[in-house]
Write a protein that holds these residues in place. Structure first.
Motif, short mmCIF file in Angstrom:
data_model
loop_
_atom_site.label_atom_id
_atom_site.label_comp_id
_atom_site.label_asym_id
_atom_site.label_seq_id
_atom_site.Cartn_x
_atom_site.Cartn_y
_atom_site.Cartn_z
N ALA A 1 3.26 -1.42 -4.15
CA ALA A 1 1.91 -1.19 -4.66
C ALA A 1 1.91 -1.59 -6.12
O ALA A 1 2.90 -2.10 -6.65
CB ALA A 1 1.51 0.27 -4.49
N ARG A 2 0.78 -1.39 -6.78
CA ARG A 2 0.75 -1.67 -8.20
C ARG A 2 1.80 -0.82 -8.91
O ARG A 2 1.99 0.33 -8.56
CB ARG A 2 -0.63 -1.35 -8.78
N PRO A 3 2.53 -1.33 -9.92
CA PRO A 3 2.35 -2.65 -10.54
C PRO A 3 3.16 -3.77 -9.88
O PRO A 3 3.04 -4.91 -10.27
CB PRO A 3 2.85 -2.40 -11.96
N GLU A 4 4.01 -3.42 -8.86
CA GLU A 4 4.84 -4.48 -8.25
C GLU A 4 3.97 -5.56 -7.63
O GLU A 4 4.27 -6.75 -7.74
CB GLU A 4 5.78 -3.90 -7.18
N ILE A 5 2.93 -5.14 -6.92
CA ILE A 5 2.03 -6.11 -6.30
C ILE A 5 0.59 -5.70 -6.55
O ILE A 5 0.28 -4.52 -6.71
CB ILE A 5 2.27 -6.24 -4.78
N GLY B 1 0.81 -1.21 0.00
CA GLY B 1 0.00 0.00 0.00
C GLY B 1 0.84 1.26 0.00
O GLY B 1 0.72 2.10 0.88
N ARG B 2 1.68 1.42 -0.99
CA ARG B 2 2.65 2.52 -1.04
C ARG B 2 2.01 3.90 -0.87
O ARG B 2 2.60 4.79 -0.25
CB ARG B 2 3.39 2.48 -2.37
N HIS B 3 0.82 4.09 -1.40
CA HIS B 3 0.23 5.43 -1.43
C HIS B 3 -0.70 5.70 -0.26
O HIS B 3 -1.23 6.81 -0.13
CB HIS B 3 -0.51 5.62 -2.75
N GLY B 4 -0.89 4.73 0.62
CA GLY B 4 -1.77 4.92 1.77
C GLY B 4 -1.14 5.76 2.85
O GLY B 4 0.09 5.95 2.90
N GLN B 5 -1.97 6.27 3.75
CA GLN B 5 -1.47 7.16 4.81
C GLN B 5 -0.46 6.46 5.72
O GLN B 5 0.58 7.03 6.04
CB GLN B 5 -2.64 7.66 5.66
N ILE B 6 -0.76 5.24 6.12
CA ILE B 6 0.12 4.54 7.07
C ILE B 6 1.41 4.12 6.39
O ILE B 6 2.50 4.23 6.98
CB ILE B 6 -0.61 3.35 7.71
N ALA B 7 1.34 3.67 5.14
CA ALA B 7 2.55 3.30 4.42
C ALA B 7 3.48 4.51 4.27
O ALA B 7 4.69 4.41 4.50
CB ALA B 7 2.19 2.72 3.06
N GLN B 8 2.92 5.64 3.89
CA GLN B 8 3.75 6.84 3.74
C GLN B 8 4.32 7.28 5.09
O GLN B 8 5.46 7.74 5.19
CB GLN B 8 2.93 7.96 3.11
N ALA B 9 3.51 7.15 6.14
CA ALA B 9 3.98 7.51 7.48
C ALA B 9 5.13 6.60 7.91
O ALA B 9 6.09 7.06 8.54
CB ALA B 9 2.84 7.43 8.47
N LEU B 10 5.04 5.32 7.60
CA LEU B 10 6.13 4.39 7.92
C LEU B 10 7.42 4.80 7.22
O LEU B 10 8.50 4.74 7.81
CB LEU B 10 5.74 2.97 7.53
N SER B 11 7.31 5.22 5.98
CA SER B 11 8.49 5.65 5.24
C SER B 11 9.12 6.88 5.89
O SER B 11 10.34 6.96 6.04
CB SER B 11 8.10 5.96 3.79
N VAL B 12 8.28 7.81 6.34
CA VAL B 12 8.78 9.02 7.00
C VAL B 12 9.45 8.68 8.32
O VAL B 12 10.55 9.14 8.62
CB VAL B 12 7.63 10.02 7.21
N ARG B 13 8.80 7.85 9.12
CA ARG B 13 9.33 7.53 10.44
C ARG B 13 10.62 6.71 10.37
O ARG B 13 11.46 6.78 11.27
CB ARG B 13 8.28 6.74 11.24
#
Length: 299
Positions: free
Chosen positions: A31-35, A7-19
Motif C-alpha cells: 500500500a502507500r507509500p510502497e505503491i 491494498g494492505r489495509h483492506g478487508q480482503i488483504a488483511q484476511a489473506l495475511s491471516v489465512r
C-alpha cells in the motif's frame, strides 16, 4: 509461493495475511507509500521488482457515495490503477486475480446474475470497477476476475462493525429491507482467492480457469435480515443488540444508487475451480465473536 497483494489495509488483504499465516504462501501486502495506484509507472516497477509468483489486486476506491463527486479519482484507482497492476503481471508472466463487485450490475434482474449477463452499473463506483475488469482482461490474459458482494470481516469498516456500534448507542436501528444479496466474509474470500491462485499456477494451459467468476457466500439476505442476524449472535454472546426497523430504500436516500438485486450465481466458480464459499450465517458467528473480543480488549 509469493503472492503480492495490493491494498494492505483492506478487508480482503488483511484476511489473506491471516489465512496465509503458517502456510507455504508468503503474502506481500502493499500500500502507500510502497505503491500508489494513481502512479502507474512507479506501481509497475515496484511490483516487477518484487518478482512474485502471482498478484492479487485487492486495492480499490470503495467510497461508493463519495465516488459520485470524485469520478476521476475512482477511475484512476479502480480502472487505470488496475490496468497498471495487470501490466506488471503480464510483464512478469504471472497470473493476476482482480477483485470486483456486484455493483457492475443494475440489480433489476429477478434471479442471481451469471458472469455473462449484461452489465449496467448504476453509479460511478460500479462504472470504475467495470472499467477495471476490462482493463485487466486486456492487459493480462492470465487473469481471474472475482466479483463478490457485501463484504464483512473483523477488519476495517464494514456493515457488521457499524451495526454493533449503532447498537451501543440506540435501541432501534432502521435498515433497508428491499435490497438483497449475499453477505460474504473476507476470510472466506481469502480462502477462495488462494484456491484460485493455486489453480492458475498449477494448470497454466487451462483457459477455462481464466476469465470472470462470481465468488460470494452461499445464501442470501436483505440488509435488514443481515442486521437482525448480527444482533442475534451478538446478544447470544453478551454483546450489544438492537431492534431492527425494516425500511424501503426510498426512506434511506444516498448519493449513489444501489442494486436492488445483488445476488450472484456462483456455479461457474464451483464447476471450474472447485470452490464454494460457506453459507454467510456460518461465517458470521466467528466474525461477531472476534469483533466483541476486540472491543473487550480495548482499554
Amino acid at each position: 509461493m509469493r503472492i503480492a497483494v495490493t491494498g494492505r489495509h483492506g478487508q480482503i488483504a488483511q484476511a489473506l495475511s491471516v489465512r496465509a499465516a503458517g502456510s507455504t504462501e508468503q503474502i506481500l501486502l502493499l500500500a502507500r507509500p510502497e505503491i500508489d495506484l494513481t502512479r502507474p509507472a512507479e506501481l509497475e516497477a515496484t511490483l516487477i521488482g518484487l518478482e512474485p509468483d502471482a498478484i492479487v489486486n485487492a486495492a480499490a476506491y470503495t467510497a461508493v457515495d463519495q465516488a459520485e463527486t470524485e469520478p476521476d479519482l475512482a477511475a484512476a484507482i479502480n480502472a487505470e490503477g488496475a490496468a497498471a497492476v495487470a501490466r506488471a503481471a503480464a510483464k512478469l508472466g504471472v497470473p493476476i486475480v482482480q477483485l470486483s463487485t456486484d455493483y457492475v450490475f443494475d440489480g433489476r434482474g429477478d434471479r442471481p446474475y451469471r458472469e455473462d449477463d449484461p452489465t449496467g452499473p448504476l453509479g460511478v463506483y460500479g462504472v470504475s470497477k467495470l472499467a477495471g475488469e476490462r482493463a485487466v482482461a486486456q492487459a493480462a490474459p492470465d487473469h481471474a476476475i472475482l466479483r463478490t458482494s457485501w463484504v464483512y470481516s473483523p477488519f476495517g469498516r464494514n456493515f457488521v462493525r457499524t451495526m454493533l456500534a449503532l447498537a451501543r448507542q440506540r435501541d432501534e436501528v432502521r435498515v433497508v429491507c428491499d435490497q438483497v444479496g449475499a453477505p460474504t466474509s473476507a476470510l472466506d474470500i481469502a480462502d477462495g482467492v488462494i484456491g484460485v491462485v493455486h489453480n492458475l499456477l498449477a494448470e497454466s494451459a487451462r483457459s477455462d480457469l481464466r476469465g470472470v467468476f462470481h465468488m460470494t457466500a452461499a445464501g442470501t439476505a436483505t440488509w435488514a435480515e443481515f442486521a437482525e442476524a448480527s444482533f442475534a449472535l451478538s446478544r447470544a454472546a453478551g454483546g450489544p443488540s438492537a431492534t431492527v426497523i425494516p425500511i424501503p430504500t426510498t426512506e434511506y436516500p444516498t448519493p449513489a444508487r444501489r442494486p436492488a438485486n445483488s445476488r450472484l450465481d456462483t456455479s461457474l466458480l464451483a464447476t471450474v475451480h472447485g470452490i464454494r464459499l460457506p453459507h454467510w450465517r456460518q461465517s458470521l458467528q466467528p466474525c461477531i465473536e472476534r469483533l466483541l473480543a476486540q472491543d473487550a480488549d480495548r482499554p
